[in-house]
Design a protein around this motif. Sequence first.
Motif, PDB file in Angstrom:
ATOM      1  N   LEU A 116     -48.845 -65.781 -79.107  1.00 49.67           N
ATOM      2  CA  LEU A 116     -47.430 -66.137 -79.083  1.00 49.67           C
ATOM      3  C   LEU A 116     -47.059 -66.785 -77.750  1.00 49.67           C
ATOM      4  O   LEU A 116     -46.273 -67.751 -77.705  1.00 49.67           O
ATOM      5  N   ASP A 117     -47.634 -66.293 -76.682  1.00 51.88           N
ATOM      6  CA  ASP A 117     -47.369 -66.865 -75.359  1.00 51.88           C
ATOM      7  C   ASP A 117     -47.836 -68.314 -75.274  1.00 51.88           C
ATOM      8  O   ASP A 117     -47.170 -69.154 -74.662  1.00 51.88           O
ATOM      9  N   ILE A 118     -48.965 -68.634 -75.892  1.00 58.80           N
ATOM     10  CA  ILE A 118     -49.460 -70.018 -75.892  1.00 58.80           C
ATOM     11  C   ILE A 118     -48.459 -70.940 -76.577  1.00 58.80           C
ATOM     12  O   ILE A 118     -48.156 -72.038 -76.095  1.00 58.80           O
ATOM     13  N   ILE A 119     -47.907 -70.477 -77.708  1.00 51.18           N
ATOM     14  CA  ILE A 119     -46.929 -71.285 -78.440  1.00 51.18           C
ATOM     15  C   ILE A 119     -45.656 -71.455 -77.620  1.00 51.18           C
ATOM     16  O   ILE A 119     -45.084 -72.554 -77.540  1.00 51.18           O
ATOM     17  N   ARG A 134     -45.468 -73.709 -86.934  1.00 51.61           N
ATOM     18  CA  ARG A 134     -46.376 -72.958 -86.061  1.00 51.61           C
ATOM     19  C   ARG A 134     -46.965 -71.798 -86.863  1.00 51.61           C
ATOM     20  O   ARG A 134     -46.260 -71.177 -87.666  1.00 51.61           O
ATOM     21  N   ARG A 135     -48.222 -71.500 -86.590  1.00 50.62           N
ATOM     22  CA  ARG A 135     -48.918 -70.487 -87.383  1.00 50.62           C
ATOM     23  C   ARG A 135     -49.898 -69.726 -86.500  1.00 50.62           C
ATOM     24  O   ARG A 135     -50.510 -70.298 -85.597  1.00 50.62           O
ATOM     25  N   ILE A 136     -50.058 -68.423 -86.773  1.00 51.02           N
ATOM     26  CA  ILE A 136     -51.067 -67.599 -86.122  1.00 51.02           C
ATOM     27  C   ILE A 136     -51.970 -67.015 -87.201  1.00 51.02           C
ATOM     28  O   ILE A 136     -51.480 -66.432 -88.180  1.00 51.02           O
ATOM     29  N   VAL A 137     -53.292 -67.202 -87.059  1.00 50.79           N
ATOM     30  CA  VAL A 137     -54.261 -66.698 -88.033  1.00 50.79           C
ATOM     31  C   VAL A 137     -55.160 -65.685 -87.327  1.00 50.79           C
ATOM     32  O   VAL A 137     -55.804 -66.016 -86.323  1.00 50.79           O
ATOM     33  N   VAL A 138     -55.183 -64.452 -87.843  1.00 48.69           N
ATOM     34  CA  VAL A 138     -55.968 -63.371 -87.246  1.00 48.69           C
ATOM     35  C   VAL A 138     -57.220 -63.140 -88.087  1.00 48.69           C
ATOM     36  O   VAL A 138     -57.132 -62.897 -89.298  1.00 48.69           O
ATOM     37  N   PHE A 139     -58.389 -63.210 -87.453  1.00 49.16           N
ATOM     38  CA  PHE A 139     -59.656 -62.923 -88.124  1.00 49.16           C
ATOM     39  C   PHE A 139     -60.132 -61.558 -87.632  1.00 49.16           C
ATOM     40  O   PHE A 139     -60.658 -61.434 -86.517  1.00 49.16           O
ATOM     41  N   GLN A 162     -38.222 -65.775 -83.057  1.00 48.32           N
ATOM     42  CA  GLN A 162     -37.565 -66.567 -82.032  1.00 48.32           C
ATOM     43  C   GLN A 162     -38.413 -67.773 -81.629  1.00 48.32           C
ATOM     44  O   GLN A 162     -37.890 -68.822 -81.282  1.00 48.32           O
ATOM     45  N   ALA A 163     -39.736 -67.622 -81.678  1.00 38.58           N
ATOM     46  CA  ALA A 163     -40.641 -68.725 -81.312  1.00 38.58           C
ATOM     47  C   ALA A 163     -40.907 -69.672 -82.482  1.00 38.58           C
ATOM     48  O   ALA A 163     -41.730 -70.587 -82.357  1.00 38.58           O
ATOM     49  N   ASN A 164     -40.214 -69.450 -83.600  1.00 37.52           N
ATOM     50  CA  ASN A 164     -40.362 -70.310 -84.792  1.00 37.52           C
ATOM     51  C   ASN A 164     -41.783 -70.305 -85.352  1.00 37.52           C
ATOM     52  O   ASN A 164     -42.282 -71.323 -85.844  1.00 37.52           O
ATOM     53  N   VAL A 165     -42.436 -69.151 -85.264  1.00 35.96           N
ATOM     54  CA  VAL A 165     -43.737 -68.996 -85.918  1.00 35.96           C
ATOM     55  C   VAL A 165     -43.466 -68.696 -87.389  1.00 35.96           C
ATOM     56  O   VAL A 165     -42.945 -67.633 -87.732  1.00 35.96           O
ATOM     57  N   GLY A 166     -43.790 -69.645 -88.256  1.00 35.27           N
ATOM     58  CA  GLY A 166     -43.421 -69.516 -89.658  1.00 35.27           C
ATOM     59  C   GLY A 166     -44.397 -68.735 -90.500  1.00 35.27           C
ATOM     60  O   GLY A 166     -44.044 -68.239 -91.569  1.00 35.27           O
ATOM     61  N   VAL A 167     -45.644 -68.610 -90.049  1.00 32.53           N
ATOM     62  CA  VAL A 167     -46.668 -67.960 -90.866  1.00 32.53           C
ATOM     63  C   VAL A 167     -47.571 -67.115 -89.975  1.00 32.53           C
ATOM     64  O   VAL A 167     -48.041 -67.573 -88.931  1.00 32.53           O
ATOM     65  N   LEU A 168     -47.823 -65.894 -90.405  1.00 38.28           N
ATOM     66  CA  LEU A 168     -48.856 -65.039 -89.818  1.00 38.28           C
ATOM     67  C   LEU A 168     -49.833 -64.700 -90.934  1.00 38.28           C
ATOM     68  O   LEU A 168     -49.424 -64.213 -91.996  1.00 38.28           O
ATOM     69  N   GLN A 169     -51.117 -64.950 -90.719  1.00 41.51           N
ATOM     70  CA  GLN A 169     -52.129 -64.706 -91.740  1.00 41.51           C
ATOM     71  C   GLN A 169     -53.206 -63.778 -91.182  1.00 41.51           C
ATOM     72  O   GLN A 169     -53.567 -63.879 -90.006  1.00 41.51           O
ATOM     73  N   LEU A 170     -53.701 -62.906 -92.055  1.00 35.13           N
ATOM     74  CA  LEU A 170     -54.798 -62.009 -91.707  1.00 35.13           C
ATOM     75  C   LEU A 170     -55.974 -62.295 -92.622  1.00 35.13           C
ATOM     76  O   LEU A 170     -55.826 -62.280 -93.857  1.00 35.13           O
ATOM     77  N   ILE A 171     -57.124 -62.575 -92.062  1.00 34.96           N
ATOM     78  CA  ILE A 171     -58.343 -62.809 -92.835  1.00 34.96           C
ATOM     79  C   ILE A 171     -59.369 -61.756 -92.429  1.00 34.96           C
ATOM     80  O   ILE A 171     -59.726 -61.648 -91.258  1.00 34.96           O
ATOM     81  N   GLY A 172     -59.800 -60.996 -93.422  1.00 35.15           N
ATOM     82  CA  GLY A 172     -60.748 -59.924 -93.166  1.00 35.15           C
ATOM     83  C   GLY A 172     -60.342 -58.613 -93.791  1.00 35.15           C
ATOM     84  O   GLY A 172     -61.143 -57.684 -93.914  1.00 35.15           O
ATOM     85  N   ARG A 173     -59.087 -58.528 -94.243  1.00 40.11           N
ATOM     86  CA  ARG A 173     -58.622 -57.288 -94.862  1.00 40.11           C
ATOM     87  C   ARG A 173     -57.438 -57.611 -95.768  1.00 40.11           C
ATOM     88  O   ARG A 173     -56.423 -58.147 -95.323  1.00 40.11           O
TER      89      ARG A 173
END
Length: 735
Positions: A116-119, A134-139, A162-173
């Motif tokens: 989130l800090d990078i964004i 903006r999107r964050i994908v967690v593996f 607040q940072a307008n991250v529209g999608v959070l995805q989790l891959i692995g579970r």
Amino acid sequence: MAWNREATVFVLDVGAGMKDVVEGKMTALEVSTTCMTRMLHNKLFTESKDEFALILCGSEETENRLNSDVANERYDNIKTEQDLKLVSWEMLESMVNQDQPTAIQGDVFDAIRVALDIIEQDAAASKRKRFASRRIVVFSNLKSPTAFSTSQVDTLAKDLQQANVGVLQLIGRDLDAGPMEPAVRNDKTHGKQAKGFSDAAKMMNHLFEKLISLKIQDTKESYSYEDAVAYSTEFTTRVVRPTPWKALLELGETLKIPVVAYSEVKLAAPKQTWKKAIAQDVNNPIQQSVEYFIQKGLQREEIKPEDVIEGHKYGSTLVPFTADDKLSMKFTNIGKCLKVLGFASADEVKNHLYMGSDVKVMTAPEGDQAAQKALSGLVHALEKEKAVVIARFGYNAISAPKLVSLSPHIREDEKEHFEGLYFHYLPFADDLRMFTFPSLTDDDQKDNTKPNAEQLTTMDAYIDKLTLTEDNDEFEATSPKQINNPYLQRLYLALQFRALKPDEPVPPLDERLLDKLRMPDRLVKLSKAEVEQMTGLFPMKKVETKPRFKNGGVFQDEAHPGDDGNSSVVASDTKNDSKAAQDTVKNIGTIAPADDFRVMVSKADDGHFANVMKKAVAIINQLIFKTFEGSVYADKVILLLYAMREESVKRNLPGSFNDFLRSFKDDLLEKNFDDVWNKIVAKNLNLISKSELTSSTVSSHQATEFLQSRKEVPKEKKNIPVAAKEDDMFDEMFS
């Protein structure tokens, strides 16, 4: 521009919990890097402008902006491997190297905070909006512990909003699969299943619920490794910005409706093309150049590029055409247009008349109420009358005009209301191919060819079993929207493999690429009874069709009796038993001249035989003496000479063949076509002697000498043009 660019931050768990085996013999970390690499390859091949960053969770090093001893904020074992930037081969190689888990366990939620800090830092440093989303994908398999509480997770969710991250995805579970952990194989569990959510899984589940309550996203976007591998196997095509074609739809001289058109369906092709490269150094570019020559005897004379112009074949004549001629030929007086020519019943414009590589959808410009009202009236009138517009279309000021049809389209549902026209290209008369086919049911033998009631009933039942409706599970799966082009998928996967493993052979075709183009298993089982019944009701028998020519032409290895040295006579078993084929051959061509010659002489009497021989001689001289590399056509010419000799023997007319073969030998030796003559000698292709036909004037001794001697012919005797000499020679023979 940020109209469709996306910023994605990958959070990759490389901690101790990622050593569990989840897919065959692959660990959770290996599967994660495989999925991530495939996603990035997809972006690389489509030349996407999206940017990516990579955060490592559970790394042996700590390297991130948030970690601070002064502020007493610890983000240990979290490393910013890469900030936001376009995909590159260096990025892919660094990800491939992340295949060994560490012995450390990092906190996934700390890593999300660093992502989130990078964004946020990128947004603060940019003077304008760089990304549309903006999107964050967690593996991660969420095996590592976490110190986050529910209140901290709630705060994190609000910060993401607040940072307008529209999608959070989790891959692995897959969190929707319940609290059961996936089976793993390691030293502690021995393949058993551990029940219950881990602390990290509980907090991740809570984070998704909070994001849904804040309306940041609609669902928990959490996927198992199996789902992720299946998804990442397929590459998506390049995202193309929709560019409108703006014009005026002209109805008569006064009414002109502003319209915009977009390509809704367009044939996809890889943007990149195959390039030439040096095998030992592919990064060293090759410079290509073109040189032009004319052949003057055995010499090549170079022609300057500025002296070369284009030409177009008009019959047998090459008509020169300069750049100015081409420019004046353009339709500069037509211009960009969409003019209505008239209206036709929709039933009269058949689907098989649609042409082109794309289908456009046309509507009125946004905000132009007058245009919207006028176009709506036209669309509804066409819909009511079941009619279409026939119009003349010009894409730009210099485009050749085309014929198009505009069919009405009205879509009304809960999500949207659309009124517009579908735009299809229509053929001109030159584009049509007319065929007449016999009826499938023979009126004279209706009992034998017309299907009976049982056959029709079975076919109806088969169609019913395979009919796809929205109630079927297969309906969505067989939609074109769900099926990627297997050729493009195979190409991208092969290129991906070759880029990362240059020394290994490209793997065989992945059968999963064809799965969506096979009939679903459920439908196969459902229709099995009807298929078996139809097999009995419609017995199929192979109908043998005779080939046009039994002779394989110049590409078939033929055994000539003259090859063994015992005889120079060729015994051909070629029979032109297809009357249709005979009627279509009017001249001797350069593709299969021997076959054409045999067809033509089969219809010629002795009076016309001389004519066919003249044509054969002309083709021989054209192939050998009037082409850039005449020697390459030697085999074709020898087959034609065999056919000419054979027919001359049959008709007891040896003189014409013998005189031409003597003359042909002289020309070959004079013009240094020794390789062609040597092939003729090797084939024992000789004069017709008295031992074969008593009417011949060539003795056996003369025939033997003919193949052995290499008498030089004085050049002054060869000044007669080839074509003129042929005509004079045959006029003398048959006068």
